[in-house]
Design an enzyme around this catalytic site. Structure first.
Site, PDB file in Angstrom:
ATOM      1  N   HIS A   1      30.438 -32.251  67.137  1.00 13.36           N
ATOM      2  CA  HIS A   1      31.747 -32.611  67.702  1.00 13.36           C
ATOM      3  C   HIS A   1      31.848 -34.151  67.478  1.00 13.36           C
ATOM      4  O   HIS A   1      30.971 -35.018  68.031  1.00 13.36           O
ATOM      5  CB  HIS A   1      31.820 -32.323  69.251  1.00 13.36           C
ATOM      6  CG  HIS A   1      32.919 -32.502  69.840  1.00 13.36           C
ATOM      7  ND1 HIS A   1      33.771 -33.718  70.200  1.00 13.36           N
ATOM      8  CD2 HIS A   1      34.069 -31.579  70.365  1.00 13.36           C
ATOM      9  CE1 HIS A   1      34.699 -33.836  70.773  1.00 13.36           C
ATOM     10  NE2 HIS A   1      34.915 -32.054  70.738  1.00 13.36           N
TER      11      HIS A   1
ATOM     12  N   ARG B   1      35.907 -31.199  64.842  1.00 10.02           N
ATOM     13  CA  ARG B   1      34.894 -29.948  64.611  1.00 10.02           C
ATOM     14  C   ARG B   1      35.475 -29.404  63.450  1.00 10.02           C
ATOM     15  O   ARG B   1      36.721 -29.290  63.235  1.00 10.02           O
ATOM     16  CB  ARG B   1      34.758 -28.958  65.774  1.00 10.02           C
ATOM     17  CG  ARG B   1      34.262 -29.671  66.951  1.00 10.02           C
ATOM     18  CD  ARG B   1      34.078 -28.330  68.263  1.00 10.02           C
ATOM     19  NE  ARG B   1      35.208 -28.556  69.018  1.00 10.02           N
ATOM     20  CZ  ARG B   1      35.660 -27.358  69.790  1.00 10.02           C
ATOM     21  NH1 ARG B   1      34.717 -26.065  69.517  1.00 10.02           N
ATOM     22  NH2 ARG B   1      36.671 -27.576  70.562  1.00 10.02           N
TER      23      ARG B   1
ATOM     24  N   LYS C   1      39.154 -27.409  62.783  1.00  6.22           N
ATOM     25  CA  LYS C   1      39.802 -27.847  64.088  1.00  6.22           C
ATOM     26  C   LYS C   1      41.041 -28.751  63.462  1.00  6.22           C
ATOM     27  O   LYS C   1      41.038 -28.917  62.210  1.00  6.22           O
ATOM     28  CB  LYS C   1      39.153 -28.502  65.139  1.00  6.22           C
ATOM     29  CG  LYS C   1      38.216 -27.512  65.798  1.00  6.22           C
ATOM     30  CD  LYS C   1      38.872 -26.668  67.024  1.00  6.22           C
ATOM     31  CE  LYS C   1      38.955 -27.389  68.068  1.00  6.22           C
ATOM     32  NZ  LYS C   1      39.862 -26.712  69.041  1.00  6.22           N
TER      33      LYS C   1
ATOM     34  N   ASP D   1      43.543 -34.952  65.292  1.00  6.50           N
ATOM     35  CA  ASP D   1      44.141 -35.318  66.471  1.00  6.50           C
ATOM     36  C   ASP D   1      43.999 -36.907  66.401  1.00  6.50           C
ATOM     37  O   ASP D   1      42.685 -37.317  66.216  1.00  6.50           O
ATOM     38  CB  ASP D   1      43.257 -34.502  67.609  1.00  6.50           C
ATOM     39  CG  ASP D   1      43.724 -35.179  68.923  1.00  6.50           C
ATOM     40  OD1 ASP D   1      44.163 -36.242  69.235  1.00  6.50           O
ATOM     41  OD2 ASP D   1      43.314 -34.493  70.177  1.00  6.50           O
TER      42      ASP D   1
ATOM     43  N   CYS E   1      43.285 -39.018  68.721  1.00  2.00           N
ATOM     44  CA  CYS E   1      42.000 -39.663  69.514  1.00  2.00           C
ATOM     45  C   CYS E   1      40.845 -40.023  68.450  1.00  2.00           C
ATOM     46  O   CYS E   1      39.967 -40.707  68.597  1.00  2.00           O
ATOM     47  CB  CYS E   1      41.531 -38.837  70.827  1.00  2.00           C
ATOM     48  SG  CYS E   1      40.966 -37.397  70.406  1.00  2.00           S
ATOM     49  N   TYR E   2      40.660 -38.916  67.366  1.00  2.02           N
ATOM     50  CA  TYR E   2      39.605 -39.058  66.680  1.00  2.02           C
ATOM     51  C   TYR E   2      39.506 -39.958  65.542  1.00  2.02           C
ATOM     52  O   TYR E   2      38.573 -40.516  64.957  1.00  2.02           O
ATOM     53  CB  TYR E   2      39.281 -37.650  65.892  1.00  2.02           C
ATOM     54  CG  TYR E   2      38.944 -36.562  66.799  1.00  2.02           C
ATOM     55  CD1 TYR E   2      37.604 -36.456  67.723  1.00  2.02           C
ATOM     56  CD2 TYR E   2      39.621 -35.504  67.140  1.00  2.02           C
ATOM     57  CE1 TYR E   2      37.124 -35.399  68.518  1.00  2.02           C
ATOM     58  CE2 TYR E   2      39.433 -34.564  68.008  1.00  2.02           C
ATOM     59  CZ  TYR E   2      38.159 -34.328  68.874  1.00  2.02           C
ATOM     60  OH  TYR E   2      38.063 -33.783  69.740  1.00  2.02           O
TER      61      TYR E   2
ATOM     62  N   ASP F   1      48.275 -37.538  69.789  1.00  2.00           N
ATOM     63  CA  ASP F   1      47.627 -36.626  69.293  1.00  2.00           C
ATOM     64  C   ASP F   1      47.946 -36.223  67.923  1.00  2.00           C
ATOM     65  O   ASP F   1      47.536 -36.478  66.868  1.00  2.00           O
ATOM     66  CB  ASP F   1      47.415 -35.201  70.186  1.00  2.00           C
ATOM     67  CG  ASP F   1      46.814 -34.181  69.467  1.00  2.00           C
ATOM     68  OD1 ASP F   1      46.803 -33.993  68.419  1.00  2.00           O
ATOM     69  OD2 ASP F   1      46.376 -33.279  70.348  1.00  2.00           O
TER      70      ASP F   1
ATOM     71  N   ASP G   1      50.116 -40.867  75.407  1.00  2.00           N
ATOM     72  CA  ASP G   1      49.320 -41.064  76.863  1.00  2.00           C
ATOM     73  C   ASP G   1      48.549 -42.214  76.630  1.00  2.00           C
ATOM     74  O   ASP G   1      48.291 -42.607  75.326  1.00  2.00           O
ATOM     75  CB  ASP G   1      48.551 -39.857  77.298  1.00  2.00           C
ATOM     76  CG  ASP G   1      47.575 -39.234  76.564  1.00  2.00           C
ATOM     77  OD1 ASP G   1      46.946 -39.931  75.579  1.00  2.00           O
ATOM     78  OD2 ASP G   1      47.582 -37.890  76.310  1.00  2.00           O
TER      79      ASP G   1
ATOM     80  N   HIS H   1      45.238 -41.553  74.096  1.00  2.00           N
ATOM     81  CA  HIS H   1      45.557 -41.359  72.798  1.00  2.00           C
ATOM     82  C   HIS H   1      46.101 -42.574  72.001  1.00  2.00           C
ATOM     83  O   HIS H   1      46.093 -43.086  70.797  1.00  2.00           O
ATOM     84  CB  HIS H   1      46.586 -40.146  72.275  1.00  2.00           C
ATOM     85  CG  HIS H   1      45.964 -38.900  72.293  1.00  2.00           C
ATOM     86  ND1 HIS H   1      46.039 -38.368  73.575  1.00  2.00           N
ATOM     87  CD2 HIS H   1      45.234 -37.935  71.486  1.00  2.00           C
ATOM     88  CE1 HIS H   1      45.408 -36.977  73.076  1.00  2.00           C
ATOM     89  NE2 HIS H   1      45.025 -37.091  71.934  1.00  2.00           N
TER      90      HIS H   1
END
Lengths: 477, 309
Positions: free
Chosen positions: A285, A333, A336, A339, A341-342, A384, A391, A394
């Site tokens: 992850h 992952r 998936k 997003d 945040c990654y 995201d 937010d 993010h």
């Protein structure tokens, strides 16, 4: 080739084709005058050409739940990668400019106060403060107006037996402790440093150390790789001894140092896929990968520790696979969804990995595109993916991701030791990234420390201050 | 649900609640409801005097209903249950609907783990987890909990494997299900588990069939490569299989970038640098151009044998 369907019949990708023909573009152009339309069309054409150039012609026809949500995601993201549905100003590369003022305003609002329905955030308030402080400084804001309030907010969250909790009366937790310390490091005043009780912190960290080498997040709480990373961040920034406190339970099993069995434990978190999981046996992850690499980069120079404890070629292969195509942002992952945040959790792994394995391994421009084009919310804050609400989380981590794309780092172990866990204080800026960039000067964010994720220079000042304090495990300050 | 207060409750008359003290002008302050604020005041007071009682159980249940993401309340509840020697089956019965209404919550899973550990039996757990995963097939905490459960109670069973297989059948791209299968068959990294040849052959056959369904799906490719690496077997069979999906000399006939990646690795191992470069070039220019920097980096490594080894 028995049952594999022929993918070449749909070159280029049918998903891309489908999205290119959606009505979003027409709506976008509907009330523009001819001259503006010419300009927009030129940018859109350039973006389309770029997207085609990075898209693989191979696509499986088999539909499953995973491919369905991926298709949905592409339908939401593509209009933003091609056009400019938010009507932002465009930079010289035809992409939306960084909406600095709007994001600053959003982050300032995110510092509260919040209405009652935000009670679910009651245990995460230190995170909110950290994300806002880090986000604001990445945007170049002076946060000194908040200094006193940061200090007083956290003094009531500090637990009498050590560490920080989510707020007054809450049990100490390593995530809250991490967020609180980093916020105080960003504030960077003597008052902020001195507000941390190092003696009780040391004792608390000692209680979190487990026999197998890892750390639990809280007393009787879960043991995962966040614990290992957060504990080492605290030990290093506060210049605490590596020797376990006399009352640490792990001592009864023969452990004497915070680092005992730790490298082995992190190593057992690397999965058959090459990525890093929360705990041995779990799925690889992106967020846990950053924690694992961060932990190793505090234990010693990344070139030594990462190569010693991890299968680096497998790690690099896995990390690279996390970049979604054609979105350009990262997912956490296998199979998936992208997003924002990654942008940090995976994007932040690169400086650490490159210090261990060599440079120029990943696609910075594609990440920059995703952040500028798809992750900026119309009214400010980052998200995201398009369609989601912004937010502080993010916003902070998209901006950190932009910083990873924009700057190069080098690790240089200089002569002379600065004491225990001094490895993360040898990073140096290796200039701005200049190849195939998609951002102008106005889109630059500030430099972020590759391990601590605070403004570069702040971690060094904190460590230096604590090096100058006298340490006594029975002291008071 | 009706609001609940404690100040006029005779059962709590002996407790002086401790108000939240956030200092002046706190950041990220929340305008709590009176109900939440009061309940937390009573919890702080109970915690300050280390009270572990039936009424504390009621209080923690009340607060969890208002904010399930409150780790302190969960930890204190666990300690209270332990001290009271409470009926843990009843606790699980209460937890089930609570978990289903808070799918993304993560404290719940650690709490559940604590309770099941004490109960010492995995009875009913697999079914409950399956229900949870039907709602959210890739939920990280639920899968991690299942791994803990298997490890704790040694559930490396045919039944567990069949269930995992059904998850993969449902969505061959569910990477969490593939990871769980790996965990069941090959165990935790570096724990040195020996896997017999029959099982290894069974796994290779299974994963190859999955790849044939969708050759551009990386999950089974990673699994297949993992098997060859873990069992240190000759990559000859892996090469033969990968060649079904990609041949570096037939660039118009390529069905999987992951097959090219595998071939590049094997050619490098075999010192066939030109073939490896062809595979990497195909990836960089046509079949996976977003990762061109990475494929080109791999090309550079080919000429640095000491690094590539």
């Amino acid at each position: 080739m028995a049952s594999a369907q022929d993918p070449t019949s749909q070159t280029p990708s049918s998903r891309l084709e489908e999205t290119l023909s959606t009505s979003a573009r027409v709506e976008e152009l509907s009330d523009s005058d001819y001259e503006e339309m010419e300009t927009l069309t030129r940018h859109e054409e350039a973006n389309q050409a770029y997207l085609k150039s990075i898209t693989s012609p191979i696509e499986d026809l088999l539909d499953t739940a995973s491919s369905e949500v991926q298709d949905e995601t592409l339908r939401a993201v593509m209009p933003f990668l091609i056009g400019n549905p938010n009507d932002f100003d465009l930079n010289s590369y035809g992409l939306p400019t960084l909406q600095r003022e709007k994001h600053v305003k959003f982050l300032k609002q995110s510092l509260g106060p919040f209405p009652p329905q935000f009670a679910a955030m009651d245990a995460s308030r230190p995170w909110v403060v950290y994300w806002c402080m880090q986000g604001l400084t990445a945007l170049g804001q002076d946060i000194s107006e908040y200094s006193d309030r940061v200090v007083s907010t956290f003094s009531s969250a500090q637990h009498p037996e050590g560490g920080f909790g989510g707020g007054h009366g809450q049990l100490p937790h390593l995530a809250a402790t991490y967020a609180a310390i980093l916020s105080l490091v960003i504030v960077g005043t003597e008052e902020a440093y001195a507000s941390i009780n190092r003696q009780t912190m040391y004792s608390y960290l000692g209680r979190m150390k487990q026999v197998d080498g890892g750390f639990t997040m809280s007393p009787n709480g879960e043991e995962d790789i966040r614990g290992a990373f957060c504990a080492l961040v605290a030990l290093s920034l506060l210049n605490l001894p590596l020797e376990l406190p006399p009352d640490a339970p792990a001592r009864q099993h023969g452990l004497t140092s915070f680092l005992d069995n730790l490298g082995e434990w992190v190593s057992r978190c690397q999965t058959y896929e090459g990525g890093i999981s929360a705990a041995p046996g779990n799925e690889a992850h992106g967020a846990y990968a950053f924690c694992g690499l961060g932990c190793l980069s505090i234990m010693g120079p990344p070139k030594d520790t990462i190569n010693k404890w991890l299968d680096v070629p497998a790690l690099i292969n896995w990390l690279n696979s996390r970049q979604s195509c054609p979105e350009g942002g990262f997912h956490g992952r296998g199979n998936k969804l992208v997003d924002g945040c990654y942008s940090h959790w995976v994007g932040g792994c690169w400086a650490l990995v490159e210090a261990a394995a060599g440079k120029g391994i990943w696609n910075r421009a594609a990440l920059g595109r995703y952040i500028l084009s798809a992750a900026q919310f119309k009214k400010g804050g980052l998200v995201d993916k398009p369609g989601k609400r912004p937010d502080a989380y993010h916003t902070c981590y998209n901006l950190a991701g932009l910083s990873w794309a924009q700057y190069d780092w080098k690790y240089e172990k200089s002569e002379g030791e600065r004491g225990e866990l001094d490895a993360p204080y040898h990073w140096q800026l290796d200039g701005e990234y200049t190849e195939d960039v998609v951002w102008d000067n106005g889109d630059m964010v500030n430099r972020v420390h590759p391990v601590f994720v605070v403004p570069f220079g702040k971690a060094e000042s904190c460590r230096k201050w604590f090096e100058e304090q006298t340490w006594s495990s029975k002291g008071t300050g | 649900m009706p609001q609940k207060f404690y100040h006029d409750d005779p059962e709590w008359a002996d407790i002086e609640p401790i108000a939240q003290d956030d200092g002046p002008h706190p950041l990220a302050a929340i305008a709590y409801t009176d109900e939440y604020s009061e309940a937390m005041g009573y919890l702080r007071a109970a915690m300050a005097k280390n009270e572990f009682s039936e009424r504390v159980l009621g209080l923690t249940e009340h607060i969890i209903g208002l904010n399930a993401a409150h780790y302190t309340v969960w930890l204190y509840r666990a300690k209270t249950l332990e001290t009271l020697n409470a009926d843990l089956k009843q606790e699980i019965a209460w937890l089930n609907p609570t978990a289903l209404s808070h799918l993304k919550n993560y404290q719940i899973w650690h709490h559940r783990q604590t309770i099941i550990e004490k109960l010492g039996s995995p009875e009913g757990e697999s079914d409950f987890i399956s229900t949870m995963l039907e709602q959210d097939t890739k939920n990280y905490h639920v899968w991690s909990y299942r791994q803990w459960l298997v490890q704790r109670f040694g559930l490396y069973t045919e039944e567990e494997l069949n269930w995992t297989e059904s998850m993969i059948e449902e969505d061959v791209r569910n990477n969490s299900a593939w990871n769980h299968r790996w965990f069941l068959v090959f165990g935790v990294p570096r724990d040195g588990r020996e896997v017999d040849e029959y099982t290894v052959q069974r796994e290779i056959a299974y994963v190859q069939e999955a790849i044939r369904k969708a050759p551009q799906n990386q999950s089974p490719w990673n699994y297949l490569r993992g098997i060859f690496k873990q069992t240190k077997r000759s990559t000859e069979d892996l090469k033969t299989f990968a060649l079904e999906f990609a041949n570096v000399n037939k660039p118009d006939d390529i069905f999987s970038s992951h097959a090219l990646d595998v071939l590049a690795d094997i050619y490098a191992e075999e010192q066939k640098k030109d073939e490896a470069k062809k595979a990497l070039d195909l990836l960089a220019t046509k079949f996976d151009p977003i990762r061109a920097n990475y494929w080109n980096y791999r090309k550079v490594l080919l000429d640095q044998p000491e690094v590539a080894a």
